[in-house]
Design a protein around this motif. Structure first.
Motif, mmCIF file in Angstrom:
data_model
loop_
_atom_site.group_PDB
_atom_site.id
_atom_site.type_symbol
_atom_site.label_atom_id
_atom_site.label_comp_id
_atom_site.label_asym_id
_atom_site.label_seq_id
_atom_site.Cartn_x
_atom_site.Cartn_y
_atom_site.Cartn_z
ATOM 1 N N UNK A 36 6.434 -22.490 33.118
ATOM 2 C CA UNK A 36 6.504 -22.138 31.706
ATOM 3 C C UNK A 36 5.247 -21.428 31.245
ATOM 4 N N UNK A 375 29.909 -24.349 15.532
ATOM 5 C CA UNK A 375 29.818 -25.402 14.518
ATOM 6 C C UNK A 375 30.479 -26.690 15.000
ATOM 7 N N UNK A 378 28.770 -29.398 17.214
ATOM 8 C CA UNK A 378 27.761 -30.316 16.706
ATOM 9 C C UNK A 378 28.387 -31.643 16.274
ATOM 10 N N UNK A 379 29.744 -31.711 16.260
ATOM 11 C CA UNK A 379 30.402 -32.957 15.868
ATOM 12 C C UNK A 379 30.789 -33.737 17.112
ATOM 13 N N UNK A 380 30.485 -35.042 17.097
ATOM 14 C CA UNK A 380 30.696 -35.792 18.330
ATOM 15 C C UNK A 380 32.180 -35.914 18.675
ATOM 16 N N UNK A 381 33.057 -35.949 17.639
ATOM 17 C CA UNK A 381 34.480 -36.114 17.956
ATOM 18 C C UNK A 381 35.000 -34.950 18.782
ATOM 19 N N UNK A 384 34.191 -35.136 22.812
ATOM 20 C CA UNK A 384 34.742 -36.136 23.726
ATOM 21 C C UNK A 384 35.516 -35.443 24.832
ATOM 22 N N UNK A 521 28.553 -27.513 25.904
ATOM 23 C CA UNK A 521 27.829 -27.937 24.726
ATOM 24 C C UNK A 521 26.812 -26.873 24.357
ATOM 25 N N UNK A 522 26.183 -27.062 23.217
ATOM 26 C CA UNK A 522 25.199 -26.065 22.801
ATOM 27 C C UNK A 522 23.881 -26.386 23.465
ATOM 28 N N UNK B 12 8.953 -30.823 29.421
ATOM 29 C CA UNK B 12 9.304 -29.452 29.793
ATOM 30 C C UNK B 12 8.197 -28.974 30.718
ATOM 31 N N UNK B 13 8.509 -28.943 32.008
ATOM 32 C CA UNK B 13 7.495 -28.689 33.036
ATOM 33 C C UNK B 13 6.304 -29.607 32.807
ATOM 34 N N UNK B 14 5.097 -29.024 32.624
ATOM 35 C CA UNK B 14 3.945 -29.935 32.494
ATOM 36 C C UNK B 14 3.860 -30.580 31.111
ATOM 37 N N UNK B 49 21.603 -37.430 21.354
ATOM 38 C CA UNK B 49 22.935 -36.840 21.217
ATOM 39 C C UNK B 49 23.445 -36.297 22.556
ATOM 40 N N UNK B 50 22.628 -36.444 23.604
ATOM 41 C CA UNK B 50 22.943 -35.990 24.965
ATOM 42 C C UNK B 50 23.173 -34.487 25.046
ATOM 43 N N UNK B 51 22.523 -33.737 24.165
ATOM 44 C CA UNK B 51 22.583 -32.285 24.296
ATOM 45 C C UNK B 51 21.619 -31.819 25.374
ATOM 46 N N UNK B 72 29.898 -40.761 22.730
ATOM 47 C CA UNK B 72 29.728 -39.637 21.794
ATOM 48 C C UNK B 72 30.193 -39.985 20.377
ATOM 49 N N UNK B 73 31.308 -40.725 20.271
ATOM 50 C CA UNK B 73 31.842 -40.978 18.931
ATOM 51 C C UNK B 73 31.007 -41.984 18.136
ATOM 52 N N UNK B 75 27.930 -41.448 17.549
ATOM 53 C CA UNK B 75 26.831 -40.710 16.934
ATOM 54 C C UNK B 75 27.350 -39.664 15.939
ATOM 55 N N UNK B 76 26.728 -39.617 14.771
ATOM 56 C CA UNK B 76 26.945 -38.516 13.840
ATOM 57 C C UNK B 76 25.636 -37.772 13.717
ATOM 58 N N UNK B 79 22.703 -31.474 11.361
ATOM 59 C CA UNK B 79 21.574 -30.564 11.545
ATOM 60 C C UNK B 79 21.126 -29.974 10.215
ATOM 61 N N UNK B 83 26.638 -26.628 9.892
ATOM 62 C CA UNK B 83 27.540 -25.906 10.775
ATOM 63 C C UNK B 83 28.968 -26.352 10.486
ATOM 64 N N UNK B 84 29.758 -25.412 10.019
ATOM 65 C CA UNK B 84 31.183 -25.656 9.793
ATOM 66 C C UNK B 84 31.934 -24.448 10.329
#
Lengths: 524, 235
Positions: A36, A375, A378-381, A384, A521-522, B12-14, B49-51, B72-73, B75-76, B79, B83-84
């Motif tokens: 990096x 969008x 970003x929702x967990x549902x 799945x 996923x994002x 992230x690396x070092x 959130x396991x992203x 996953x369900x 967690x809500x 951000x 985002x919609x």
């Protein structure tokens, strides 16, 4: 002035070196090897510096040679089969006039200028003049060398070859002086990248003036050309005063560069905004379905423009082309009609490329991401595993349907041509033709959706970040392009295509079922 | 029920962003997560959130029956940039969400009741969301997460760009729904954190630590938080 030149050169170089390092970091595998902290690794810096220097050298010589070769040297050879010493400087004359206002150096709103003048507050006048001097010198060195070498080969008198680039530089300075004068009077800063209607008309006229007389064999006498060149050089020399004494570079650049940067930064957001524009505002579009089928139906119907409408248009165009070819068949004598059967019998590899070009897969996945998944992911549902896979199935079904329409037309068209040209007695040919074209269509649909689900190449800012995804797209293109050059019997190639597509689709779906819940996923 | 983070690390690396994060969050509370720029708040949320994958450690729920994995369900995640899906109307998005989660939503109500709940006017409910304002998108995103009723609510700077009225409505919503949930709320606004949150948790040097509120008035408490953050070298 020299100091400014060195400073701005080092700024430009830093920018270029970092851009090179950044793009190295995008290459799969290589990016794992590079730390990096690569921006401070000395060896890498030196390597990128060497590349940057090479690029600078290339831009001085290679590009100028290419320009002179393609626009001046090649046309007479293509047209007459030999070099025409009269054509060479005459075409140059008009192209130089064209370049005078479309490539001014001074009014090109580049990022480097923005960083130096606006962000780092360098003295605008000395920056502008130092860079103008450097660009001009680079231009003259490159053009003079290219003109002397290639002009010499075309037996143009060397003194004329030497005058021509000076004339072009003179024209550039004259246009620059006029633009500066115009700015003083009207306050308008004209970016060379925003050409108006009049400029485009002028470009058209100059191109006509450059090439039409030469095609007709009309040439100016050498003395007249020399006169024009000398006059241009003289006016340029006189105009130089304006460029050197102009005082308001700071205000001019402020205007030119902030506008230029606005278009630059909006260019980054442009794909997403463009994709959003494809959403139909028709309030009559509704759906009576439920859940994912509801989501999918609304998505497909509100994106008609890039999906069904576009696939129908392709189908109609393909139908028209085939109708023309079939019509032609009726007028051809018996032997020529038989010759037409090579199209369905040995040109099948070519159709790989055609099926690649007409596939709506990339547009579909791009819209899916930018208008929907960015969008919803970003929702967990939505994340799945069973939801991801259920929606994948629905989407795969839809994109296959969209793409099958033009594929069916193309397959039918090829069969008609084969039947009417009487090229084969083997009915298996028809079967293979139809199945392989349909298979190709399904293959591309599966392919794009699979790599989208497995590599999900965009980040939350809808920028494409995934080097592997880009490489896969490039490889897809290359393979299709190479296949286009092949001529193979339809039975052989078609059979292979069917087997390959079936195997690919099976493997792809297994991979998506195994991996997509993790990969789709994002990415940060 | 408690949510437990156990020796979580991510580099992230070092660069070690999360060095050794351990913390016990209890349900029914709003936690304010504070940290300097670059301290790793978003990284922590993305890990939970396991992203992004973690390098080491674990996180799980724990109650009388024992430990259980975070699904996953559970967690809500809200951000800061709402985002919609742009191509749906507000009503269609809500319907889609209700369709998908039928069975798991307790006590479903008519769609308009939900819109009334977050005060989105009737005339906006059938417009495409690409034409919604920032605040309206944010409300929709919150609404969906409220209805989904996750056990763990991660909010990344959710109120920063809302106007004062909407922000106040959101705060009220959060207070109303904290019962039976764990809400972790990251913010740069110290006043907001002190005003809304039951506990303040600092993320610094890649670790989580709570700041004791006891026996301090608000000003002294803020001063204590600032001092703790100043020690962190980030800028």
């Amino acid at each position: 002035m020299l100091n400014t030149m060195l400073l701005s050169f080092s700024l430009k170089n830093t920018y270029r070196v970092n851009a090179i390092l950044h793009s190295l970091k995008q290459i799969p595998l290589l990016k794992r090897l590079l730390p990096d902290t690569l921006y401070r690794v000395r060896g890498l810096k030196i390597f990128a510096n060497v590349l940057a220097a090479l690029y600078e050298l290339l831009s001085v010589f290679l590009f100028k040679f290419l320009y002179v070769f393609c626009f001046l040297f090649l046309p007479p050879i293509l047209q007459e089969g030999k070099m025409l010493p009269e054509a060479f400087p005459q075409i140059y004359l008009f192209l130089a006039l064209l370049g005078a206002f479309s490539n001014t150096f001074l009014f090109n709103p580049t990022k480097e200028k923005y960083y130096a003048v606006i962000l780092m507050r360098m003295n605008a006048r000395s920056y502008a003049l130092a860079n103008y001097a450097y660009d001009m010198a680079k231009y003259l060195v490159g053009q003079l060398t290219a003109m002397m070498v290639l002009g010499g080969l075309a037996s143009v008198p060397l003194w004329l070859c030497a005058l021509a680039p000076l004339f072009a530089a003179g024209c550039k300075v004259t246009v620059a002086a006029y633009t500066l004068h115009d700015y003083e009077k009207t306050g308008k800063a004209t970016s060379e990248n925003k050409l108006g209607k009049l400029d485009w008309v002028a470009i058209g006229m100059l191109l006509i003036a450059a090439y039409v007389p030469f095609l007709l064999g009309w040439f100016l006498p050498q003395a007249a050309l020399a006169g024009i060149f000398l006059a241009g050089i003289l006016i340029g020399a006189l105009s130089l005063r304006k460029v050197l004494t102009f005082r308001e570079y700071r205000a001019l650049y402020q205007k030119l560069l902030t506008e230029g940067m606005a278009t630059l930064s909006s260019a980054k957001a442009a794909p997403a905004a463009q994709v959003k524009k494809n959403i139909s505002a028709d309030t009559g579009i509704t759906s009576k379905k439920e859940g994912f089928e509801f989501l999918n139906e609304l998505f497909i119907r509100r994106h008609q423009k890039i999906l069904w409408k576009s696939s129908k248009r392709i189908a109609v165009v393909a139908a028209c082309i085939f109708a023309l070819l079939i019509g032609l068949l009726f007028f051809l004598p018996e032997e020529d009609r038989r010759d037409m059967s090579v199209l369905p019998l040995t040109y099948l590899p070519y159709f790989t490329f055609i099926m690649y070009s007409v596939n709506r897969g990339t547009g579909f996945t791009q819209a899916l991401f930018m208008n929907c998944d960015v969008s919803l992911l970003t929702y967990s549902f939505f994340k799945q595993p069973k939801m991801i896979l259920r929606l994948f199935r629905i989407r795969l079904r839809e994109i296959i349907k969209v793409n099958l329409l033009p594929a069916t037309v193309i397959a039918a068209g090829l069969c008609f041509i084969l039947a009417l040209s009487g090229g084969t007695d083997n009915p298996v040919n028809y079967l293979v033709l139809i199945v392989s074209i349909l298979c190709l269509s399904v293959f591309f649909s599966v392919h794009y959706l699979t790599i989208y689900y497995l590599l999900q190449p965009y980040n939350a800012g809808t920028e494409m970040k995934n080097g592997t995804y880009r490489l896969v797209l490039m490889a897809t293109y290359l393979i299709c392009f190479i296949l286009m050059q092949l001529r193979l019997p339809t039975l052989l190639f078609g059979g292979a295509v069917i087997l390959f597509c079936a195997a690919y689709c099976a493997i792809a779906c297994v991979l998506v079922y195994r991996l997509a819940p993790k990969t789709f996923r994002i990415h940060g | 029920m408690d949510f437990i983070i156990d020796h979580l690390s991510k580099s992230y690396e070092q660069k070690k962003v999360l060095e050794d994060v351990s913390f016990r969050f209890s349900s029914g509370k709003i936690y304010g997560l504070l940290g300097r720029n670059g301290a790793g708040k978003t990284t922590l949320f993305n890990c939970l959130n396991r992203d992004i994958t973690v390098d080491g450690g674990a996180f799980f729920f724990e109650d009388e029956q024992g430990r259980r994995e975070v699904e996953p369900e559970d967690i809500g995640y809200v951000l800061s940039t709402p985002t919609v899906p742009d191509f749906l109307t507000g009503r269609e998005f809500l319907k889609f969400f209700m369709d998908i989660n039928r069975g798991s939503i307790t006590d479903p109500k008519p769609l308009d009741d939900y819109f009334d709940f977050i005060s989105i006017p009737a005339e906006d409910r059938d417009r495409l969301m690409k034409d919604y304002s920032h605040g309206m998108k944010n409300k929709m995103q919150m609404l969906i997460n409220f209805i989904a009723n996750p056990t763990l609510f991660l909010l990344d700077e959710p109120l920063t760009s809302l106007d004062v009225v909407v922000a106040e409505e959101m705060k009220q919503l959060l207070r109303e729904c904290k019962e039976g949930r764990i809400i972790i709320f990251s913010t740069h606004l110290l006043d907001l954190a002190v005003d809304l949150c039951d506990e303040i948790v600092l993320l610094s040097h890649g670790m989580l630590q709570s700041v004791d509120h006891a026996a301090l008035d608000n000003d002294a408490f803020k001063e204590k938080i600032l001092d703790a953050l100043r020690e962190d070298g980030h800028a």
